[in-house]
Design a protein around this motif. Structure first.
Motif, PDB file in Angstrom:
ATOM      1  N   TRP A 111     -45.289  21.712  -7.401  1.00 32.14           N
ATOM      2  CA  TRP A 111     -46.460  20.850  -7.191  1.00 32.14           C
ATOM      3  C   TRP A 111     -46.222  19.865  -6.052  1.00 32.14           C
ATOM      4  CZ3 TRP A 111     -50.502  22.935  -8.798  1.00 32.14           C
ATOM      5  CH2 TRP A 111     -50.591  23.556 -10.034  1.00 32.14           C
TER       6      TRP A 111
ATOM      7  N   ALA B 258     -48.286  19.466  -2.451  1.00 36.44           N
ATOM      8  CA  ALA B 258     -48.838  18.210  -1.929  1.00 36.44           C
ATOM      9  C   ALA B 258     -48.446  18.005  -0.472  1.00 36.44           C
ATOM     10  CB  ALA B 258     -48.356  17.032  -2.777  1.00 36.44           C
TER      11      ALA B 258
ATOM     12  N   GLN C 101     -60.624  18.343   1.594  1.00 40.17           N
ATOM     13  CA  GLN C 101     -59.668  18.184   0.502  1.00 40.17           C
ATOM     14  C   GLN C 101     -58.543  17.212   0.841  1.00 40.17           C
ATOM     15  OE1 GLN C 101     -58.210  22.148   0.048  1.00 40.17           O
ATOM     16  NE2 GLN C 101     -60.069  22.917  -0.897  1.00 40.17           N
ATOM     17  N   ARG C 102     -58.555  16.599   2.007  1.00 37.52           N
ATOM     18  CA  ARG C 102     -57.393  15.851   2.490  1.00 37.52           C
ATOM     19  C   ARG C 102     -56.974  14.692   1.591  1.00 37.52           C
ATOM     20  NH1 ARG C 102     -61.417  14.613   5.978  1.00 37.52           N
ATOM     21  NH2 ARG C 102     -62.034  12.439   6.118  1.00 37.52           N
ATOM     22  N   TYR C 103     -57.895  14.114   0.828  1.00 34.41           N
ATOM     23  CA  TYR C 103     -57.536  12.990  -0.034  1.00 34.41           C
ATOM     24  C   TYR C 103     -57.250  13.433  -1.465  1.00 34.41           C
ATOM     25  CZ  TYR C 103     -59.259  10.193   3.827  1.00 34.41           C
ATOM     26  OH  TYR C 103     -59.453   9.655   5.057  1.00 34.41           O
ATOM     27  N   TRP C 104     -58.128  14.228  -2.028  1.00 35.53           N
ATOM     28  CA  TRP C 104     -57.981  14.524  -3.445  1.00 35.53           C
ATOM     29  C   TRP C 104     -56.971  15.622  -3.734  1.00 35.53           C
ATOM     30  CZ3 TRP C 104     -58.986  19.327  -5.287  1.00 35.53           C
ATOM     31  CH2 TRP C 104     -59.840  20.147  -4.544  1.00 35.53           C
TER      32      TRP C 104
ATOM     33  N   PRO D 175     -53.866  16.507  -2.256  1.00 34.66           N
ATOM     34  CA  PRO D 175     -52.479  16.048  -2.428  1.00 34.66           C
ATOM     35  C   PRO D 175     -52.306  15.136  -3.643  1.00 34.66           C
ATOM     36  CG  PRO D 175     -53.109  15.902  -0.128  1.00 34.66           C
ATOM     37  CD  PRO D 175     -54.354  16.219  -0.902  1.00 34.66           C
ATOM     38  N   ALA D 176     -53.300  14.288  -3.894  1.00 34.41           N
ATOM     39  CA  ALA D 176     -53.220  13.404  -5.064  1.00 34.41           C
ATOM     40  C   ALA D 176     -53.213  14.221  -6.359  1.00 34.41           C
ATOM     41  CB  ALA D 176     -54.384  12.423  -5.059  1.00 34.41           C
ATOM     42  N   MET D 177     -54.016  15.266  -6.403  1.00 39.19           N
ATOM     43  CA  MET D 177     -54.047  16.120  -7.592  1.00 39.19           C
ATOM     44  C   MET D 177     -52.704  16.824  -7.781  1.00 39.19           C
ATOM     45  SD  MET D 177     -56.363  19.438  -8.510  1.00 39.19           S
ATOM     46  CE  MET D 177     -55.487  20.416  -7.322  1.00 39.19           C
TER      47      MET D 177
ATOM     48  N   SER E 285     -50.892  18.912   3.833  1.00 36.07           N
ATOM     49  CA  SER E 285     -50.965  18.185   5.110  1.00 36.07           C
ATOM     50  C   SER E 285     -50.383  19.019   6.240  1.00 36.07           C
ATOM     51  CB  SER E 285     -50.224  16.860   5.003  1.00 36.07           C
ATOM     52  OG  SER E 285     -50.817  16.058   4.022  1.00 36.07           O
TER      53      SER E 285
ATOM     54  N   VAL F  39     -49.736  15.779  -6.816  1.00 32.22           N
ATOM     55  CA  VAL F  39     -48.763  14.788  -7.286  1.00 32.22           C
ATOM     56  C   VAL F  39     -49.017  14.474  -8.761  1.00 32.22           C
ATOM     57  CG1 VAL F  39     -48.009  12.392  -7.041  1.00 32.22           C
ATOM     58  CG2 VAL F  39     -48.312  13.824  -5.007  1.00 32.22           C
ATOM     59  N   ALA F  40     -50.276  14.337  -9.144  1.00 35.85           N
ATOM     60  CA  ALA F  40     -50.602  14.080 -10.552  1.00 35.85           C
ATOM     61  C   ALA F  40     -50.126  15.232 -11.440  1.00 35.85           C
ATOM     62  CB  ALA F  40     -52.109  13.867 -10.710  1.00 35.85           C
TER      63      ALA F  40
END
Length: 112
Positions: free
Chosen positions: A83, A87, A50-53, A55-57, A91, A59-60
């Motif tokens: 939220w 994010a 999940q390391r990429y999607w 945190p991006a989710m 990490s 933030v979105a």
């Protein structure tokens, strides 16, 4: 509260989960330590996937909540820092789990 000498499956499972999560001591029993290490590795594997999607989710979702708060009810602003904390926390959690995996690894010293 819990007897450390209790060898029932439920007690052993509880000790293994606590050791893997980082809230309990490193087990003295090699089998329990190996089980805790495997469980912590499983947690790390999920977090690494999940390391990429993730945190991006988060933030979105914070941006979406900010947009809703600008055009709608003001109470939605409360969710924006939640939220953003998720994010950043993702990490941070990966680092904590990775450190616990290293501590529970076979052959590593018992430093808890």
């Amino acid at each position: 509260m819990h007897d450390p000498d209790d060898q029932s499956p439920r007690a052993v499972g509880r000790r293994v989960r606590r050791a893997a999560s980082g809230s309990g001591p490193v087990p003295d029993d090699p089998d329990e330590r190996e089980a805790a290490h495997e469980l912590a590795l499983d947690h790390l594997h999920v977090l690494d996937r999940q390391r990429y999607w993730a945190p991006a989710m988060f933030v979105a979702l914070a941006l979406l909540a900010a947009g809703v708060a600008l055009t709608g009810p003001a109470w939605v602003w409360i969710t924006v820092p939640v939220w953003l904390a998720a994010a950043v926390g993702h990490s941070y959690l990966r680092g904590r789990v990775r450190a616990r995996v290293d501590l529970l690894a076979p052959g590593s010293p018992r430093l808890d």
